[in-house]
Design a protein around this motif. Structure first.
Motif, mmCIF file in Angstrom:
data_model
loop_
_atom_site.group_PDB
_atom_site.id
_atom_site.type_symbol
_atom_site.label_atom_id
_atom_site.label_comp_id
_atom_site.label_asym_id
_atom_site.label_seq_id
_atom_site.Cartn_x
_atom_site.Cartn_y
_atom_site.Cartn_z
ATOM 1 N N ALA A 78 16.028 -12.998 -11.037
ATOM 2 C CA ALA A 78 15.679 -14.418 -10.986
ATOM 3 C C ALA A 78 14.280 -14.616 -10.410
ATOM 4 O O ALA A 78 13.506 -15.448 -10.900
ATOM 5 N N ALA A 79 13.943 -13.856 -9.387
ATOM 6 C CA ALA A 79 12.614 -13.962 -8.780
ATOM 7 C C ALA A 79 11.526 -13.563 -9.773
ATOM 8 O O ALA A 79 10.462 -14.193 -9.818
ATOM 9 N N ASP A 80 11.782 -12.538 -10.575
ATOM 10 C CA ASP A 80 10.804 -12.121 -11.586
ATOM 11 C C ASP A 80 10.564 -13.228 -12.611
ATOM 12 O O ASP A 80 9.424 -13.504 -12.993
ATOM 13 N N ILE A 81 11.640 -13.863 -13.046
ATOM 14 C CA ILE A 81 11.517 -14.982 -13.991
ATOM 15 C C ILE A 81 10.732 -16.114 -13.340
ATOM 16 O O ILE A 81 9.838 -16.708 -13.952
ATOM 17 N N THR A 82 11.042 -16.388 -12.080
ATOM 18 C CA THR A 82 10.358 -17.460 -11.346
ATOM 19 C C THR A 82 8.866 -17.188 -11.230
ATOM 20 O O THR A 82 8.044 -18.074 -11.495
ATOM 21 N N ARG A 83 8.502 -15.966 -10.832
ATOM 22 C CA ARG A 83 7.079 -15.622 -10.692
ATOM 23 C C ARG A 83 6.327 -15.861 -11.994
ATOM 24 O O ARG A 83 5.228 -16.404 -11.994
ATOM 25 N N SER A 84 6.908 -15.449 -13.098
ATOM 26 C CA SER A 84 6.248 -15.644 -14.396
ATOM 27 C C SER A 84 6.104 -17.123 -14.724
ATOM 28 O O SER A 84 5.070 -17.558 -15.239
ATOM 29 N N GLY A 85 7.124 -17.903 -14.408
ATOM 30 C CA GLY A 85 7.045 -19.350 -14.630
ATOM 31 C C GLY A 85 5.995 -20.007 -13.752
ATOM 32 O O GLY A 85 5.235 -20.870 -14.199
ATOM 33 N N VAL A 86 5.928 -19.580 -12.495
ATOM 34 C CA VAL A 86 4.911 -20.106 -11.577
ATOM 35 C C VAL A 86 3.520 -19.780 -12.111
ATOM 36 O O VAL A 86 2.623 -20.632 -12.097
ATOM 37 N N ASP A 87 3.331 -18.559 -12.600
ATOM 38 C CA ASP A 87 2.028 -18.179 -13.160
ATOM 39 C C ASP A 87 1.633 -19.104 -14.306
ATOM 40 O O ASP A 87 0.472 -19.517 -14.404
ATOM 41 N N GLU A 88 2.586 -19.419 -15.169
ATOM 42 C CA GLU A 88 2.301 -20.328 -16.292
ATOM 43 C C GLU A 88 1.910 -21.709 -15.785
ATOM 44 O O GLU A 88 0.951 -22.315 -16.270
ATOM 45 N N LEU A 89 2.657 -22.213 -14.828
ATOM 46 C CA LEU A 89 2.359 -23.540 -14.281
ATOM 47 C C LEU A 89 1.003 -23.566 -13.584
ATOM 48 O O LEU A 89 0.243 -24.532 -13.734
ATOM 49 N N LEU A 90 0.685 -22.516 -12.853
ATOM 50 C CA LEU A 90 -0.609 -22.456 -12.174
ATOM 51 C C LEU A 90 -1.757 -22.352 -13.171
ATOM 52 O O LEU A 90 -2.824 -22.932 -12.953
ATOM 53 N N TYR A 91 -1.546 -21.622 -14.249
ATOM 54 C CA TYR A 91 -2.567 -21.516 -15.292
ATOM 55 C C TYR A 91 -2.933 -22.909 -15.814
ATOM 56 O O TYR A 91 -4.081 -23.173 -16.137
ATOM 57 N N HIS A 92 -1.949 -23.784 -15.859
ATOM 58 C CA HIS A 92 -2.166 -25.157 -16.323
ATOM 59 C C HIS A 92 -2.364 -26.119 -15.153
ATOM 60 O O HIS A 92 -2.216 -27.328 -15.312
ATOM 61 N N THR A 93 -2.706 -25.593 -14.002
ATOM 62 C CA THR A 93 -3.003 -26.334 -12.767
ATOM 63 C C THR A 93 -1.950 -27.387 -12.421
ATOM 64 O O THR A 93 -2.285 -28.511 -12.044
ATOM 65 N N ARG A 94 -0.707 -27.013 -12.516
ATOM 66 C CA ARG A 94 0.383 -27.905 -12.124
ATOM 67 C C ARG A 94 0.744 -27.654 -10.664
ATOM 68 O O ARG A 94 0.670 -26.530 -10.167
ATOM 69 N N HIS A 95 1.155 -28.703 -9.991
ATOM 70 C CA HIS A 95 1.618 -28.603 -8.616
ATOM 71 C C HIS A 95 3.100 -28.253 -8.640
ATOM 72 O O HIS A 95 3.861 -28.819 -9.424
ATOM 73 N N ILE A 96 3.491 -27.328 -7.782
ATOM 74 C CA ILE A 96 4.842 -26.790 -7.807
ATOM 75 C C ILE A 96 5.496 -26.973 -6.448
ATOM 76 O O ILE A 96 4.892 -26.686 -5.414
ATOM 77 N N ARG A 97 6.717 -27.440 -6.482
ATOM 78 C CA ARG A 97 7.538 -27.495 -5.277
ATOM 79 C C ARG A 97 8.745 -26.604 -5.545
ATOM 80 O O ARG A 97 9.588 -26.923 -6.373
ATOM 81 N N LEU A 98 8.795 -25.474 -4.858
ATOM 82 C CA LEU A 98 9.833 -24.469 -5.050
ATOM 83 C C LEU A 98 10.846 -24.593 -3.924
ATOM 84 O O LEU A 98 10.474 -24.778 -2.766
ATOM 85 N N LEU A 99 12.131 -24.491 -4.257
ATOM 86 C CA LEU A 99 13.195 -24.594 -3.256
ATOM 87 C C LEU A 99 14.106 -23.384 -3.381
ATOM 88 O O LEU A 99 14.504 -23.009 -4.479
ATOM 89 N N THR A 100 14.447 -22.767 -2.253
ATOM 90 C CA THR A 100 15.320 -21.595 -2.258
ATOM 91 C C THR A 100 16.157 -21.555 -0.988
ATOM 92 O O THR A 100 15.881 -22.282 -0.031
ATOM 93 N N ARG A 101 17.159 -20.696 -0.992
ATOM 94 C CA ARG A 101 17.928 -20.373 0.210
ATOM 95 C C ARG A 101 17.640 -18.933 0.623
ATOM 96 O O ARG A 101 18.176 -18.453 1.592
ATOM 97 N N SER A 102 16.842 -18.248 -0.160
ATOM 98 C CA SER A 102 16.663 -16.813 0.014
ATOM 99 C C SER A 102 15.422 -16.442 0.819
ATOM 100 O O SER A 102 14.302 -16.757 0.420
ATOM 101 N N PRO A 103 15.608 -15.712 1.912
ATOM 102 C CA PRO A 103 14.457 -15.192 2.642
ATOM 103 C C PRO A 103 13.607 -14.235 1.805
ATOM 104 O O PRO A 103 12.469 -13.944 2.166
#
Length: 168
Positions: free
Chosen positions: A79-104
């Motif tokens: 799941a983290a690998d999928i998330t990282r790739s998605g974050v990269d896509e969003l950052l490439y398009h200069t989107r602001h991201i608010r990520l929420l997790t329970r995982s340290p």
């Protein structure tokens, strides 16, 4: 959890994760969307190609994309690998991201997110500071103390952080 999506997707749940009753087995299965980053890439490119400017203006910029407000995107390495790739896509398009997790485990990406702290904010969901109460609500989630330590490590690394207290 009993949502319309769970009630109407029984065949999909059975085929993908051998789930007989999505409501009864809630929290015991995960449906990974390995193609999510590629789908996101296509969507963001289509938006950019059309010159779409309808994102709501906020003090941080245009719109905020929330990640993991229904299912924890750091609950496993996959799941983290999928998330990282998605974050990269969003950052490439200069989107602001608010990520929420329970995982340290999100701390593993502290340096990556600190470098993008103007676009990425990381939240930790903490239902209670009382570990016994937390166990009653979230039977398999990490204890609040571990989550708090992770938030401190993220902040020390230069990440923007927040706490989501729930249920309230």
């Amino acid at each position: 959890a009993d949502t319309p999506q769970i009630r109407t997707q029984g065949d999909k749940l059975k085929a993908a994760a051998d789930v007989d009753d999505g409501t009864e087995e809630w929290g015991e299965y995960v449906l990974y969307r390995d193609d999510a980053p590629e789908r996101l890439r296509r969507e963001l490119r289509q938006i950019a190609d059309k010159g779409f400017t309808g994102w709501q203006r906020t003090p941080e910029g245009q719109g905020i994309v929330g990640l993991s407000f229904h299912t924890d995107c750091y609950q496993s390495r996959r799941a983290a690998d999928i998330t990282r790739s998605g974050v990269d896509e969003l950052l490439y398009h200069t989107r602001h991201i608010r990520l929420l997790t329970r995982s340290p485990n999100v701390v593993r990406d502290a340096e990556r997110y600190a470098e993008q702290s103007d676009h990425v904010t990381i939240g930790m969901s903490i239902p209670s500071l009382d570990d016994a109460a937390r166990r009653a609500i979230e039977t398999t989630a990490p204890p609040p103390t571990a989550r708090y330590r992770a938030m401190q490590q993220l902040a020390d690394a230069g990440c923007r952080v927040y706490v989501s207290m729930g249920p309230t």
